[in-house]
Design a protein around this motif. Structure first.
Motif, PDB file in Angstrom:
ATOM      1  N   VAL A  10       0.855  -1.181   0.000  1.00  0.00           N
ATOM      2  CA  VAL A  10       0.000   0.000   0.000  1.00  0.00           C
ATOM      3  C   VAL A  10       0.893   1.233   0.000  1.00  0.00           C
ATOM      4  O   VAL A  10       1.686   1.444   0.931  1.00  0.00           O
ATOM      5  CB  VAL A  10      -0.923   0.025   1.233  1.00  0.00           C
ATOM      6  N   ALA A  21      -6.996   1.647   3.731  1.00  0.00           N
ATOM      7  CA  ALA A  21      -6.754   0.535   2.812  1.00  0.00           C
ATOM      8  C   ALA A  21      -6.303  -0.718   3.564  1.00  0.00           C
ATOM      9  O   ALA A  21      -6.766  -1.828   3.301  1.00  0.00           O
ATOM     10  CB  ALA A  21      -5.709   0.920   1.759  1.00  0.00           C
ATOM     11  N   VAL A  53      -1.610  -1.275  -3.979  1.00  0.00           N
ATOM     12  CA  VAL A  53      -2.632  -0.239  -3.884  1.00  0.00           C
ATOM     13  C   VAL A  53      -1.920   1.107  -3.805  1.00  0.00           C
ATOM     14  O   VAL A  53      -1.090   1.328  -2.911  1.00  0.00           O
ATOM     15  CB  VAL A  53      -3.529  -0.441  -2.646  1.00  0.00           C
TER      16      VAL A  53
END
Length: 685
Positions: A10, A21, A53
């Motif tokens: 992330v 997230a 992500v």
């Protein structure tokens, strides 16, 4: 829960995006790791990362060259997924920068903010599953490489050379071992022209003819011929190869192996010269060769017969799967048609023309339902009620019907053994099969003749391709009609194949009986001689149950129990809008309150959040969550909930531990009411 060995990265350093997230990924069962910079993200990337992500704004002005280089150098199996969180969507109209990111990242999914947690979790799980498939591909590629090494080791151990010949270009690729067999050193140039030049002039035409025969007819290339090495020495080689076809079935190359058989040939020649001087040994050797030849020919014949049986079985299985699927979908269509016609007839009792038209449509729909039952019988997906059957009583009870069906010009005879054991089968379906066989025999005798119905018991000590070893009751129908030739007999059980004139038959009679026999673990065996008649034998396994008092009821004993006269609250689940509408209308016409759901997930939400239900009626075949899975989860929410599953297939899948009543499609309103009464009575009991 996913495999925690594959974390997601992330990269969302601004605000609470990284924290949110990571929280959502944890909820989805995915381990995650946060990074603060693009460089740290690149350093953290490896082949075990599940997906990444990132937020669009952090990449907009960043130097992405290192990231692009990593993406571009991925191995063939890898295509790392990226999930980009954006405020402007992923389309080039609203977000021109999205095109640049797509080109750099490759495998990218855009999620526009603000987004729902469910959306993020769904996209993440999809990316994870796609990545897991890539990991599987990595394992398979590794296994393929190992297999290639094993193959090369085996070829080397057997002193076999490998070769490939492109048919269009005649480009030849050979291993070093193959080159050495033709007298050329490893690494030396050796193309197809070199190979032809090395073949002995007396064998060259034969060798080229064999290659041409394989290319044109697809035969296995197997040949021995002499070759002349560059040093002038004479050697023997053996080549075995087969055609390799592409996905369209077009032959593109020949692939095979080569071996140096010079020593074997020299030994054979020495033996031949020796045998020429010894007449007795010549005779003995000839006898041995003749015996070996006969043995090989017998094995070849047996192999060809086995292969033909396998091809026939595979063909029938494929046709059966297609037929069963078509019949199931047709059942669904008939369900909507028959249900609506039945309700419509109730609303137009005074209109004689409308009632007549509805009745005609209903008869046509019922004929369609009968057709689907034959299709399902051929596909071995019909619902059978297997119980012990007294076959002698079954034939006796059908005597009048068989005489009327055969007609006045046909003589019916019997060859019935005494003391027959009970058979294990479905009386209704066996009666239908017997009637079909008698009608087929009648139609094969235009000028009259004799039909002989036989019953006997038989025992197979050894299994055959058609039947397992065991005890059987054999029901036979033999006629003195026109018979069938060999080619017609081979196609007799194919669905929709018929020797009758157009409009006189569906071509499903014998295929239905064949499917029934296989479903009963028996067989339909046909024998026919052109001009002398046909014999059809239905082999049915002997019942292993205690037959005292268990004779299966003959047709006509229909349970007339109706649903109890009380108001029920029913949850109706079906993904097909037409069937759902028809079923809801039938249930409401019976006086029940009905709530409709179009998927298993929606049904579970209704069960969890709305007032209690007296009954769940669900279709079995639904996308996402089938009726069996829905039933299991529904029982977890509401223990002891009465459940009725509607399906056009014969059996629910293996592993159904729940006690659930099945309703066969298509069904009428009376059948629906009866099954509701049964399932409610069972739940009370």
């Amino acid at each position: 829960m996913f495999d925690l060995e594959h974390p997601a990265l992330v990269y969302a350093p601004i605000g609470r995006d990284a924290q949110i997230a990571a929280s959502l990924l944890a909820e989805a069962g995915i381990k995650s790791k946060s990074v603060d910079t693009v460089s740290s993200m690149v350093l953290a990337l490896d082949d075990d990362v599940a997906f990444v992500v990132v937020t669009e704004e952090t990449l907009r002005s960043a130097d992405l060259r290192a990231l692009s280089e990593w993406i571009g150098t991925q191995l063939a199996w890898s295509d790392l997924p990226f999930i980009v969180l954006t405020h402007r969507g992923g389309g080039p109209e609203r977000n021109p920068a999205a095109l640049r990111l797509s080109e750099i990242l490759g495998n990218v999914s855009f999620i526009e903010r603000p987004f729902h947690a469910t959306t993020f979790i769904s996209v993440s799980r999809t990316a994870y599953r796609n990545r897991l498939r890539q990991f599987d591909a990595r394992v398979q590629i590794g296994a393929l490489a190992d297999s290639e090494r094993w193959l090369q080791t085996a070829l080397s151990a057997g002193r076999l050379g490998s070769l490939e010949l492109e048919l269009a270009s005649k480009m030849l690729v050979t291993s070093d071992t193959c080159k050495s067999i033709f007298g050329h050193p490893p690494g030396a140039r050796f193309d197809y022209d070199d190979l032809l030049a090395s073949v002995h002039p007396d064998d060259r035409e034969r060798m080229q003819a064999a290659v041409q025969d394989t290319m044109e007819n697809g035969k296995e290339y197997s040949i021995e011929y002499r070759v002349v090495w560059p040093d002038g020495s004479l050697h023997w080689v053996e080549i075995k190869a087969q055609l390799y076809r592409d996905r369209r079935g077009i032959a593109v190359k020949m692939v095979g192996v080569s071996a140096d058989i010079t020593e074997r040939k020299e030994a054979t020649e020495k033996q031949r010269l020796l045998n020429e001087t010894l007449e007795l040994r010549v005779a003995e050797r000839t006898a041995e060769l003749l015996q070996a030849h006969n043995k090989v020919m017998a094995e070849v014949e047996h192999r060809q017969k086995t292969e033909e049986q396998l091809r026939q079985a595979l063909k029938m299985e494929a046709i059966g799967q297609l037929t069963g699927g078509v019949a199931h979908d047709f059942n669904n269509l008939l369900m909507a048609v028959m249900g609506n016609l039945e309700l419509l007839a109730k609303h137009l009792p005074g209109d004689e023309k409308a009632v007549r038209l509805i009745d005609g449509a209903m008869k046509g729909a019922k004929r369609g339902a009968s057709l689907t039952q034959r299709l399902l019988a051929f596909a071995r997906r019909q619902d059978l009620q297997v119980k012990p059957i007294d076959m002698l009583r079954l034939v006796d009870d059908m005597d009048d019907l068989l005489k009327r069906s055969a007609g006045s010009g046909i003589t019916l005879e019997r060859e019935i053994a005494t003391g027959l054991p009970f058979a294990s089968g479905d009386a209704n379906q066996i009666e239908l099969a017997l009637l079909n066989l008698v009608v087929n025999a009648r139609d094969a005798m235009k000028d009259g003749g004799t039909i002989t119905i036989g019953l006997r018991d038989d025992n197979l000590a050894r299994s055959t391709p058609e039947l397992a070893a065991g005890d059987y009751v054999v029901l036979s129908v033999t006629d003195t009609g026109t018979g069938m030739d060999t080619e017609t007999l081979k196609k007799a059980i194919d669905p929709f194949f018929s020797t009758k004139e157009l409009g006189k038959g569906t071509g499903l009679g014998l295929s239905m009986i064949h499917g029934l026999a296989l479903q009963l673990k028996g067989a339909l065996i046909l024998r026919s001689t052109l001009g002398k008649g046909t014999s059809a034998e239905l082999w049915i396994p002997v019942s292993e149950e205690d037959t005292a008092g268990q004779q299966q009821a003959m047709p006509g004993t229909v349970d007339s129990t109706r649903a109890e006269n009380r108001h029920l609250r029913i949850l109706m689940v079906d993904d097909d809008a037409l069937i759902a509408m028809s079923s809801v209308d039938m249930l409401e016409d019976l006086g029940h309150e009905v709530v409709e759901a179009n998927s298993g997930r929606q049904a579970l939400e209704i069960l969890a959040n709305e007032a209690p239900f007296d009954l769940l009626v669900t279709d079995f075949s639904m996308p996402g969550m089938n009726g069996a899975e829905l039933s299991r989860k529904a029982r977890e929410l509401v223990p002891n909930l009465p459940i009725l599953i509607a399906t056009g297939y014969a059996d629910l899948p293996d592993g159904m531990e729940l006690d659930i009543t099945r309703l066969g499609k298509p069904y009428s309103q009376d059948q629906l009411a009866t099954e509701i009464s049964k399932v409610l009575a069972a739940s009370v009991g």
